[in-house]
Write a protein that holds these residues in place. Structure first.
Motif, PDB file in Angstrom:
ATOM      1  N   VAL A  89      -3.477  -2.360  -1.692  1.00  0.00           N
ATOM      2  CA  VAL A  89      -2.031  -2.896  -1.649  1.00  0.00           C
ATOM      3  C   VAL A  89      -2.046  -4.295  -2.033  1.00  0.00           C
ATOM      4  N   LYS A  91       0.521  -7.261  -3.822  1.00  0.00           N
ATOM      5  CA  LYS A  91       2.026  -7.707  -4.400  1.00  0.00           C
ATOM      6  C   LYS A  91       1.772  -8.523  -5.487  1.00  0.00           C
ATOM      7  N   VAL A  96       4.850  -4.350  -5.465  1.00  0.00           N
ATOM      8  CA  VAL A  96       3.826  -4.036  -4.651  1.00  0.00           C
ATOM      9  C   VAL A  96       3.117  -2.817  -5.354  1.00  0.00           C
ATOM     10  N   SER A 109       9.182  -2.316  -2.297  1.00  0.00           N
ATOM     11  CA  SER A 109       8.992  -2.540  -1.035  1.00  0.00           C
ATOM     12  C   SER A 109       8.035  -1.717  -0.311  1.00  0.00           C
ATOM     13  N   VAL A 110       7.323  -1.942   0.828  1.00  0.00           N
ATOM     14  CA  VAL A 110       6.420  -1.160   1.492  1.00  0.00           C
ATOM     15  C   VAL A 110       6.586  -1.367   2.769  1.00  0.00           C
ATOM     16  N   SER A 253      -4.712  -7.958   0.740  1.00  0.00           N
ATOM     17  CA  SER A 253      -3.253  -7.980   0.442  1.00  0.00           C
ATOM     18  C   SER A 253      -2.555  -9.110   0.602  1.00  0.00           C
ATOM     19  N   ILE A 276       6.615  -6.503   2.345  1.00  0.00           N
ATOM     20  CA  ILE A 276       5.853  -5.673   3.130  1.00  0.00           C
ATOM     21  C   ILE A 276       6.032  -5.759   4.298  1.00  0.00           C
TER      22      ILE A 276
END
Lengths: 315, 82
Positions: A89, A91, A96, A109-110, A253, A276
């Motif tokens: 992952v 961004k 992302v 978004s995550v 990440s 996130i």
């Protein structure tokens, strides 16, 4: 694999109670929602025999049923569950980027909701006999121990609940507890104490799992008080000694972890990386309860909605 | 002729549900051997897989070779049924 042209509103990593609860909320709000699950949909809930402390089920509910109901409800509102794994992952700008077994993907978004996995004992014999005498899933593998002797290692709710489940197959079960007391709920402790097939051994560390001709034959324990080694003859061992967070895909990440490797969030359940979010057992401070995970999922979904509304997609 | 697929399961096994769901999503047909209903076939699982666990999926290929996938392991199951 090629990158998808779609930019998803939210990608949820995991499909346990936290993510599925969040997915019910986001998909009901018309937030396009994709979940990735590399294991069992419903998470550890689905491999638990019976869930007795989740509100709304006065007689308790089978974990498999509860997990599947979470899934059905999320899918009813349009959430899509992909059976696959997220490997990384990252961004960049407002997007992302996720590397997955279904190709590279992008999301606005995550939600990280990968939960936790069982910790190993790390004693001699454990790896050698894993899956053929040493197990972490009673509901999967208990049936192989009809009319056999078993050892269960652990002192928490999982150990107590799964030992009770295994009594439907085994003739007798020794429960080895490292400390001097249970960490399980009082209701479960009472059930264990009243069950004629179960015998609890406190202050008993597990030193080795021994086998002959490819089959487990005994567990060697050590009485911490007397300092003596004790043999527990058995046909199999079920280990429930704790949980560790699943976060390997967050390396590089920018998401911050605590000292134990759980994901740190703010009060809105947002991680150190804006956009996130995190909920459930993988989150630092989580109480490792299904009801809490479901609540956190709902809270995270509302934060995600707020985050997305503040960043409308340019037409 | 398609591959013959057999899944060994139990009533309470969530990973077995996942294997069946994955095969369904790929349009595959399969035979289910439920070890709660057929405990006498447990020895078959051990003989084929070396494991005392479910799910165990047997894939019989067109050339009569047999592939065994232990557990819910998509990285092994997906190519085995392709």
């Amino acid at each position: 694999m090629a990158e998808e042209s779609t930019i998803h509103d939210v990608i949820m990593i995991g499909a346990g109670p936290a993510a599925l609860s969040a997915a019910v909320y986001t998909s009901r709000e018309d937030i396009e929602t994709l979940l990735f699950e590399k294991g069992v949909v419903g998470g550890l809930t689905s491999i638990t025999d019976k869930v007795d402390n989740y509100p709304g089920f006065p007689e308790g509910v089978e974990g498999l049923t509860l997990g599947d109901n979470f899934r059905l409800q999320a899918e009813r509102f349009g959430a899509v569950i992909e059976l696959g794994e997220v490997m990384s992952v990252k961004k960049v700008g407002d997007i992302v980027y996720l590397e997955t077994t279904s190709g590279d993907m992008r999301a606005r978004s995550v939600l990280v909701a990968t939960g936790s996995s069982y910790v190993k004992l790390n004693v001699p014999g454990e790896s050698e006999y894993y899956g053929r005498g040493v197990h972490n899933c009673a509901t999967c593998d208990g049936a192989f121990y009809r009319d056999k002797h078993l050892v269960v290692v652990g002192s928490g709710n999982s150990a107590a609940q799964e030992a009770l489940f295994l009594t439907r197959y085994a003739t007798n079960i020794d429960i080895l507890i490292r400390g001097e007391a249970w960490k399980a709920s009082e209701v479960l402790i009472r059930e264990v104490n009243e069950h004629p097939k179960l015998k609890v051994h406190f202050n008993m560390t597990t030193e080795e799992i021994v086998g002959v001709d490819g089959k487990v034959t005994k567990v060697v324990g050590k009485d911490k008080v007397k300092g003596e080694f004790i043999d527990f003859p058995t046909d199999g061992v079920f280990v429930f000694v704790g949980l560790k967070p699943v976060t390997y895909f967050l390396k590089d990440s920018g998401v911050e972890l605590d000292e134990q490797g759980f994901v740190k969030t703010d009060i809105k359940l947002q991680t150190a990386v804006p956009g996130i979010f995190c909920a459930g057992d993988v989150r630092s401070g989580a109480t490792l309860q299904i009801a809490s995970a479901v609540g956190e999922g709902a809270s995270a979904a509302l934060s995600i909605r707020e985050y997305l509304e503040a960043r409308p997609v340019e037409q | 002729m398609g591959k013959k697929i057999t899944i060994f399961t139990t009533n309470t096994c969530a990973y077995c549900v996942m294997v069946k769901r994955f095969l369904d999503s790929k349009g595959k047909t399969y035979e289910v051997v439920n070890l709660d209903d057929n405990p006498e076939r447990q020895a078959e699982v051990l003989a084929k897989s070396g494991a005392l666990t479910v799910p165990v999926t047997l894939i019989q290929h067109d050339d009569d070779t047999e592939e065994v996938v232990i557990g819910y392991n998509l990285s092994r199951l997906a190519p085995a049924i392709a």
